[in-house]
Design a protein around this motif. Structure first.
Motif: not given
Lengths: 210, 210
Positions: B125-141, B144-156
DNA sequence: GTCTATACTTGGATAGAC
DNA sequence: GTCTATCCAAGTATAGAC
């Protein structure tokens, strides 16, 4: 008072140590007077003689462990003067905590806390923890424009909460922890932030200083 | 199977609801068959008839509650397409969770989990939660140049862990929570990041795209 | 499917001998 | 300060009547 040079730690101490071990290995639901006493190799009645109640033994155990952790964090944080340092030290502390299991004992008490008095004590320690992160963060970003944008207290609160969450998740299956990759990423971000700093509008980096 | 149009929810359901309420109000150490049954207004023996054991009732309760949360998060995350959105939605979900107490119930089971099978379910379940944040974060960035620096999975992963930690700390004394100020700060940071984006080296914002 | 009654276990806590 | 013995409360779980 125990004699000097004694071989055997006094019972009080042994019970405190045993409580941490039981919290770590069996969790809060397994932390009973009988189990802790067995672990300490002493009689169950001594829990009540020395601490009055199991709840109080767990409280004392929490205080002792978290104060130890705080001292370690404080010492480590003194060496920080860049974001890169901060990440490196955080990684080291996380690894050590995982190894020793101290944070597990702390989070078990924390998650199960119900009485306001216990909550109070826990929050006081969490506050100290935030304070250490805050101080380290302040030094690490002293020369960075980040300092102007970020409210350092709030950032420290976020980081401390993140560590707490990571500890709880990691304990569920240490093998599958994503924490190492997170530290790698933060390390890269720190490096980038430090390289990028000169490119940003100057002057703002002093905005937070008295 | 229950009749259609029934006034009274079936016992199984009432026990699941009661388990969540007891977890929320008395924590994992207070979640016993007797108390849950009393809360549901049914006999204690029915816990064992319907679920076999208290541990299984708590597991089912956890699954039901966390799946509900995940559905809410997923629905809310669909509306995100900027960092500012993301912060706003996170704030709203945090407030709702605090109000409903659903996350408290989840974290109680989580913190006390010992059996590998339970840990497995929780991590899923925690993994699903991370997945949702990851997806949102990917769209949100995405822009943005942030996307290049950040590993989205880890940020989520970091963000999800932070939320978990905040929930646990906030519950100790909701009055003194620093979460609102944290959301304010993140909101400001998001705005700044969006304003700063054009000043940074171009091209990097596409680095993460296939 | 729900209740009563009950067996059995574990845990918190205390009294009293040593 | 430590141990034995014990009490009592609360918990899990089951059997059996309804």
């Amino acid at each position: 008072m125990p004699q000097v040079g004694e071989e055997k730690a006094d019972t009080r101490q042994r019970l405190l140590d045993a409580a941490v071990e039981v919290l770590r290995e069996e969790g809060i639901t397994g932390a009973t007077a009988r189990r802790i006493a067995a672990r300490a190799g002493v009689n169950q009645a001594l829990v009540f003689y020395h601490f009055g109640s199991v709840a109080n033994l767990l409280l004392q155990s929490f205080l002792r462990t978290s104060d130890g952790q705080i001292a370690r964090y404080r010492a480590a944080a003194e060496g920080v003067d860049s974001l890169h340092d901060l990440v490196g030290i955080a990684r080291r502390l996380h690894d050590e905590d995982l190894e020793s299991g101290a944070v597990t004992a702390v989070t078990q008490v924390m998650a199960a806390a119900r009485e306001p008095e216990l909550s109070e004590q826990i929050l006081e320690r969490f506050d100290q923890w935030i304070g250490i992160v805050e101080e380290a963060l302040r030094r690490a970003t002293a020369d960075s424009p980040l300092a102007a944008a970020m409210l350092v207290r709030e950032a420290a609160y976020a980081i401390s909460s993140m560590f707490l969450g990571i500890e709880i998740v990691t304990r569920l299956d240490p093998e599958r922890s994503e924490a190492p990759r997170l530290f790698d990423m933060m390390s890269n971000l720190a490096t980038m932030a430090e390289q990028l700093a000169p490119m940003l509008p100057p002057g703002t980096s002093d905005a937070h200083r008295g």
